[in-house]
Enzyme design. Structure first.
Site, PDB file in Angstrom:
ATOM      1  N   GLU A 101      27.321  41.226  60.845  1.00  0.00           N
ATOM      2  CA  GLU A 101      26.983  40.435  59.669  1.00  0.00           C
ATOM      3  C   GLU A 101      26.879  38.931  59.950  1.00  0.00           C
ATOM      4  OE1 GLU A 101      28.114  42.400  55.664  1.00  0.00           O
ATOM      5  OE2 GLU A 101      29.969  42.139  56.805  1.00  0.00           O
ATOM      6  N   HIS A 132      37.143  40.078  53.065  1.00  0.00           N
ATOM      7  CA  HIS A 132      37.261  41.257  52.207  1.00  0.00           C
ATOM      8  C   HIS A 132      38.619  41.246  51.498  1.00  0.00           C
ATOM      9  CE1 HIS A 132      34.870  43.186  55.761  1.00  0.00           C
ATOM     10  NE2 HIS A 132      34.046  42.490  54.978  1.00  0.00           N
TER      11      HIS A 132
END
Length: 235
Positions: free
Chosen positions: A78, A99
């Site tokens: 990512e 996250h």
């Protein structure tokens, strides 16, 4: 490696350790910094759990989020989050992708993450939510290419935080200390907001002007938590 680049990379290593220590990053997530001597490039670790990152693990990338130079180590999938935000925002010099658990519920509900105290004034009127399905249909929720990253950068706009439905959030800043601060206090604000919701009463959030003034005030003392966190990073 000259002194300025070395300091930049050393701070990036510290940022990884600090964010892992505060539970903002765990085995996943990442933090990057723009090259202070070439704004068309940025530094990011190879694919590795943040708490394990050392200076030797840092790689350099171009604005296309591809590896700059002959480095065949595995990068984060990512990395396009970082490259596309840097392309869209010349004022941003550091990016965190997390996250962290208290934030994710706000990314998947109609309840907007808003500043409940002055330490999170950077949230302004509330953090926008990037929903990858709106542009790309059913995916594995990961920002896998430049198109994904470009849409995330659009959702972020000129703000400091964007949530990501079913995924996490990004935090940005003019430098590593500010981006780390915003990532840490996004998680803290989310936890406090959930507690306030659980009281079943009316919640008084910061107004837009209060948030702006609080964020301006905090910008002047950013080194205070950063120096503390640097000291504790390797304890």
């Amino acid at each position: 490696m000259n002194a300025e680049i070395k300091r930049c990379i050393d701070d990036l290593v510290v940022a990884n350790r600090v964010l892992a220590r505060f539970g903002v990053l765990d085995g996943f997530g990442h933090v990057s910094v723009r090259n202070p001597q070439d704004p068309t490039r940025f530094f990011l670790s190879r694919s590795l759990a943040p708490e394990l990152v050392t200076a030797e693990d840092i790689m350099e990338f171009g604005m296309d989020s591809e590896v700059a130079g002959a480095d065949d180590r595995k990068p984060y999938l990512e990395r396009y989050i970082h490259g596309e935000i840097y392309r869209a925002r010349p004022d941003v010099n550091a990016v965190v992708h997390s996250h962290s658990p208290s934030v994710i519920p706000f990314a998947g509900s109609s309840v907007r993450l808003r500043p409940i105290y002055h330490m999170a004034g950077f949230l302004g009127g509330g953090a926008p939510v990037f929903d990858i399905a709106c542009c790309f249909g059913h995916t594995d929720m990961l920002v896998r290419n430049r198109d994904h990253g470009r849409e995330l950068a659009k959702t972020l706009g000129d703000g400091h935080i964007s949530l990501m439905r079913g995924h996490g959030f990004v935090a940005v800043g003019p430098g590593i200390p500010t981006a780390v601060y915003r990532a840490v206090y996004t998680e803290m604000n989310a936890g406090m907001q959930q507690k306030a919701i659980g009281l079943n009463g009316d919640i008084t959030f910061l107004t837009a002007e209060e948030a702006r003034l609080a964020d301006e005030m905090m910008a002047g003392v950013m080194n205070r938590p950063w120096e503390l966190w640097k000291k504790k990073a390797f304890d």
